[in-house]
Design a protein around this motif. Sequence first.
Motif, PDB file in Angstrom:
ATOM      1  N   SER A   4     -26.100   5.122   7.068  1.00  0.00           N
ATOM      2  CA  SER A   4     -26.247   6.547   7.347  1.00  0.00           C
ATOM      3  C   SER A   4     -25.546   7.386   6.276  1.00  0.00           C
ATOM      4  CB  SER A   4     -25.704   6.877   8.731  1.00  0.00           C
ATOM      5  OG  SER A   4     -24.298   6.911   8.720  1.00  0.00           O
ATOM      6  N   LEU A   5     -24.424   6.869   5.752  1.00  0.00           N
ATOM      7  CA  LEU A   5     -23.723   7.620   4.706  1.00  0.00           C
ATOM      8  C   LEU A   5     -24.544   7.666   3.422  1.00  0.00           C
ATOM      9  CD1 LEU A   5     -19.966   6.596   5.138  1.00  0.00           C
ATOM     10  CD2 LEU A   5     -21.191   8.504   6.143  1.00  0.00           C
ATOM     11  N   THR A   6     -25.205   6.556   3.135  1.00  0.00           N
ATOM     12  CA  THR A   6     -26.080   6.532   1.961  1.00  0.00           C
ATOM     13  C   THR A   6     -27.190   7.567   2.121  1.00  0.00           C
ATOM     14  OG1 THR A   6     -25.662   4.173   1.917  1.00  0.00           O
ATOM     15  CG2 THR A   6     -27.358   4.983   0.428  1.00  0.00           C
ATOM     16  N   GLU A   7     -27.714   7.646   3.337  1.00  0.00           N
ATOM     17  CA  GLU A   7     -28.775   8.621   3.596  1.00  0.00           C
ATOM     18  C   GLU A   7     -28.247  10.048   3.412  1.00  0.00           C
ATOM     19  OE1 GLU A   7     -31.870   8.748   7.159  1.00  0.00           O
ATOM     20  OE2 GLU A   7     -29.988   9.734   7.697  1.00  0.00           O
ATOM     21  N   THR A   8     -27.041  10.283   3.914  1.00  0.00           N
ATOM     22  CA  THR A   8     -26.443  11.616   3.772  1.00  0.00           C
ATOM     23  C   THR A   8     -26.249  11.965   2.294  1.00  0.00           C
ATOM     24  OG1 THR A   8     -25.309  11.263   5.869  1.00  0.00           O
ATOM     25  CG2 THR A   8     -24.491  13.049   4.497  1.00  0.00           C
ATOM     26  N   GLN A   9     -25.840  10.960   1.535  1.00  0.00           N
ATOM     27  CA  GLN A   9     -25.662  11.146   0.097  1.00  0.00           C
ATOM     28  C   GLN A   9     -27.004  11.470  -0.579  1.00  0.00           C
ATOM     29  OE1 GLN A   9     -24.297   7.575  -1.901  1.00  0.00           O
ATOM     30  NE2 GLN A   9     -22.975   8.774  -3.232  1.00  0.00           N
ATOM     31  N   THR A  10     -28.046  10.761  -0.139  1.00  0.00           N
ATOM     32  CA  THR A  10     -29.375  11.010  -0.697  1.00  0.00           C
ATOM     33  C   THR A  10     -29.833  12.436  -0.387  1.00  0.00           C
ATOM     34  OG1 THR A  10     -29.890   8.689  -0.312  1.00  0.00           O
ATOM     35  CG2 THR A  10     -31.745  10.143  -0.776  1.00  0.00           C
ATOM     36  N   ILE A  11     -29.597  12.866   0.844  1.00  0.00           N
ATOM     37  CA  ILE A  11     -29.980  14.231   1.224  1.00  0.00           C
ATOM     38  C   ILE A  11     -29.222  15.242   0.357  1.00  0.00           C
ATOM     39  CG2 ILE A  11     -29.937  15.947   3.090  1.00  0.00           C
ATOM     40  CD1 ILE A  11     -30.299  13.653   5.094  1.00  0.00           C
ATOM     41  N   GLU A  12     -27.952  14.954   0.107  1.00  0.00           N
ATOM     42  CA  GLU A  12     -27.159  15.857  -0.735  1.00  0.00           C
ATOM     43  C   GLU A  12     -27.764  15.983  -2.131  1.00  0.00           C
ATOM     44  OE1 GLU A  12     -22.916  16.207  -0.512  1.00  0.00           O
ATOM     45  OE2 GLU A  12     -22.711  15.659  -2.621  1.00  0.00           O
ATOM     46  N   LYS A  13     -28.115  14.841  -2.708  1.00  0.00           N
ATOM     47  CA  LYS A  13     -28.723  14.860  -4.043  1.00  0.00           C
ATOM     48  C   LYS A  13     -30.003  15.689  -4.027  1.00  0.00           C
ATOM     49  CE  LYS A  13     -27.099  10.495  -5.967  1.00  0.00           C
ATOM     50  NZ  LYS A  13     -27.454   9.077  -5.859  1.00  0.00           N
ATOM     51  N   TYR A  14     -30.771  15.518  -2.965  1.00  0.00           N
ATOM     52  CA  TYR A  14     -32.028  16.250  -2.841  1.00  0.00           C
ATOM     53  C   TYR A  14     -31.769  17.760  -2.766  1.00  0.00           C
ATOM     54  CZ  TYR A  14     -36.279  18.049  -0.617  1.00  0.00           C
ATOM     55  OH  TYR A  14     -37.385  18.793  -0.317  1.00  0.00           O
ATOM     56  N   LEU A  15     -30.851  18.145  -1.906  1.00  0.00           N
ATOM     57  CA  LEU A  15     -30.589  19.575  -1.707  1.00  0.00           C
ATOM     58  C   LEU A  15     -29.939  20.218  -2.936  1.00  0.00           C
ATOM     59  CD1 LEU A  15     -29.349  19.612   1.998  1.00  0.00           C
ATOM     60  CD2 LEU A  15     -31.522  20.455   1.124  1.00  0.00           C
ATOM     61  N   PHE A  16     -29.174  19.449  -3.687  1.00  0.00           N
ATOM     62  CA  PHE A  16     -28.525  19.995  -4.881  1.00  0.00           C
ATOM     63  C   PHE A  16     -29.394  19.849  -6.130  1.00  0.00           C
ATOM     64  CE2 PHE A  16     -23.833  19.454  -3.281  1.00  0.00           C
ATOM     65  CZ  PHE A  16     -24.115  20.344  -2.247  1.00  0.00           C
ATOM     66  N   LYS A  40     -32.535  16.396   9.761  1.00  0.00           N
ATOM     67  CA  LYS A  40     -31.241  16.156   9.125  1.00  0.00           C
ATOM     68  C   LYS A  40     -31.098  16.965   7.840  1.00  0.00           C
ATOM     69  CE  LYS A  40     -30.261  11.483  10.811  1.00  0.00           C
ATOM     70  NZ  LYS A  40     -30.416  10.059  10.466  1.00  0.00           N
ATOM     71  N   VAL A  41     -32.172  16.998   7.056  1.00  0.00           N
ATOM     72  CA  VAL A  41     -32.144  17.753   5.802  1.00  0.00           C
ATOM     73  C   VAL A  41     -31.919  19.237   6.106  1.00  0.00           C
ATOM     74  CG1 VAL A  41     -33.505  18.475   3.782  1.00  0.00           C
ATOM     75  CG2 VAL A  41     -33.598  16.102   4.572  1.00  0.00           C
ATOM     76  N   TYR A  42     -32.642  19.728   7.094  1.00  0.00           N
ATOM     77  CA  TYR A  42     -32.511  21.128   7.508  1.00  0.00           C
ATOM     78  C   TYR A  42     -31.079  21.438   7.953  1.00  0.00           C
ATOM     79  CZ  TYR A  42     -32.729  24.942  10.927  1.00  0.00           C
ATOM     80  OH  TYR A  42     -32.467  26.070  11.649  1.00  0.00           O
ATOM     81  N   LEU A  43     -30.510  20.553   8.767  1.00  0.00           N
ATOM     82  CA  LEU A  43     -29.154  20.784   9.278  1.00  0.00           C
ATOM     83  C   LEU A  43     -28.114  20.679   8.165  1.00  0.00           C
ATOM     84  CD1 LEU A  43     -29.358  18.784  12.626  1.00  0.00           C
ATOM     85  CD2 LEU A  43     -29.214  21.273  12.400  1.00  0.00           C
ATOM     86  N   GLN A  44     -28.309  19.717   7.277  1.00  0.00           N
ATOM     87  CA  GLN A  44     -27.323  19.534   6.213  1.00  0.00           C
ATOM     88  C   GLN A  44     -27.303  20.753   5.277  1.00  0.00           C
ATOM     89  OE1 GLN A  44     -27.095  15.508   4.950  1.00  0.00           O
ATOM     90  NE2 GLN A  44     -26.114  15.998   3.003  1.00  0.00           N
TER      91      GLN A  44
ATOM     92  N   VAL B 152     -16.004   8.715   1.261  1.00  0.00           N
ATOM     93  CA  VAL B 152     -16.601   8.243   2.513  1.00  0.00           C
ATOM     94  C   VAL B 152     -16.366   9.266   3.625  1.00  0.00           C
ATOM     95  CG1 VAL B 152     -16.432   6.488   4.338  1.00  0.00           C
ATOM     96  CG2 VAL B 152     -16.478   5.779   1.951  1.00  0.00           C
ATOM     97  N   GLN B 153     -15.134   9.774   3.682  1.00  0.00           N
ATOM     98  CA  GLN B 153     -14.800  10.757   4.702  1.00  0.00           C
ATOM     99  C   GLN B 153     -15.625  12.036   4.536  1.00  0.00           C
ATOM    100  OE1 GLN B 153     -13.059  10.127   7.407  1.00  0.00           O
ATOM    101  NE2 GLN B 153     -13.601  12.182   8.124  1.00  0.00           N
ATOM    102  N   LYS B 154     -15.871  12.417   3.311  1.00  0.00           N
ATOM    103  CA  LYS B 154     -16.690  13.604   3.058  1.00  0.00           C
ATOM    104  C   LYS B 154     -18.056  13.459   3.717  1.00  0.00           C
ATOM    105  CE  LYS B 154     -19.149  14.214  -0.744  1.00  0.00           C
ATOM    106  NZ  LYS B 154     -19.542  14.488  -2.146  1.00  0.00           N
ATOM    107  N   TYR B 155     -18.683  12.300   3.514  1.00  0.00           N
ATOM    108  CA  TYR B 155     -20.010  12.108   4.108  1.00  0.00           C
ATOM    109  C   TYR B 155     -19.938  12.022   5.627  1.00  0.00           C
ATOM    110  CZ  TYR B 155     -21.833  11.649  -0.576  1.00  0.00           C
ATOM    111  OH  TYR B 155     -22.193  11.913  -1.863  1.00  0.00           O
ATOM    112  N   LYS B 156     -18.861  11.424   6.135  1.00  0.00           N
ATOM    113  CA  LYS B 156     -18.702  11.397   7.601  1.00  0.00           C
ATOM    114  C   LYS B 156     -18.581  12.814   8.149  1.00  0.00           C
ATOM    115  CE  LYS B 156     -16.621   6.867   8.337  1.00  0.00           C
ATOM    116  NZ  LYS B 156     -15.330   6.173   8.500  1.00  0.00           N
ATOM    117  N   CYS B 157     -17.835  13.636   7.443  1.00  0.00           N
ATOM    118  CA  CYS B 157     -17.669  15.026   7.876  1.00  0.00           C
ATOM    119  C   CYS B 157     -18.993  15.780   7.823  1.00  0.00           C
ATOM    120  CB  CYS B 157     -16.645  15.738   6.991  1.00  0.00           C
ATOM    121  SG  CYS B 157     -14.948  15.467   7.531  1.00  0.00           S
ATOM    122  N   LEU B 158     -19.779  15.547   6.776  1.00  0.00           N
ATOM    123  CA  LEU B 158     -21.087  16.197   6.695  1.00  0.00           C
ATOM    124  C   LEU B 158     -21.932  15.819   7.908  1.00  0.00           C
ATOM    125  CD1 LEU B 158     -22.114  15.835   2.930  1.00  0.00           C
ATOM    126  CD2 LEU B 158     -21.773  17.974   4.164  1.00  0.00           C
TER     127      LEU B 158
END
Lengths: 89, 177
Positions: A4-16, A40-44, B152-158
Amino acid sequence: MRTSLTETQTIEKYLFGRMSNEDRLLLETKMTLNPELEEKVYLQRQVYEQVKAYGRKQLSADIQAVHHQLFTAPQYRGFRQRVMAIFKT
Amino acid sequence: MNSKQQNPKSKEELFTSLYLEVFPAAAALVSKNGGSFDQASDVFQEALICYYEQVIIGNKITEISDKAYLLGITRNLWYQQMRMGREHESLEVVTQLSETQPTLPSPHRILRFLETAGKKCMDMLQAFYYDQLPLEKIANRFGFGSTRSATVQKYKCLEKMRQEVSKQELTYADFTD
């Protein structure tokens, strides 16, 4: 990192806008097939906007504290008089 | 990477010196155009925020001195406000992008909610995304053993804040239906 963190990171790259064209198209395709990902993308995106608003709010409070200090503390009397003289007509 | 931010001067010192050196000129400018002390203070504070975002965080290279640049921002903001015929055109109005959808809670409301639901996460995310501090500094300030665990914590917080935003929108929908 957790999936899930990898996915969040991917969304970040996309949005930025830090993604290659292929990756971007891939993610956009995934989003059309997966409403949950789209959400998720919308919320992030909203989270980043909120963080910016939060940062400005904190900064504004810091600035107001300085303003207050300058317009009340005895050592800035000279400065105050100089400024107040500007507004006397 | 961020030379101006790494210098040890605190925000308080920075703003105090900018105030002492630039505010009298800014106040004179506003006064000359019929503005009051409060208006001068408001516009100058907005200018300081712009200045901070562009020069201190954004590392913008200015052709003129920092002080002249700050005065220039104040002048532009003030003229802009006079043109719009509004006295208190706040920075936030310009930047709130998602306010047009009437079924959503206002950004102010969400922010208040996030502040209560996850102050620590918001502080950390602010250090990452708004102040853009170096990773080592963030790890240090928030007590992480390594830059990796800070990341890691940054992404958890997001993720946590994403859930909170979603919760907030759902709650709001219940009320308006």
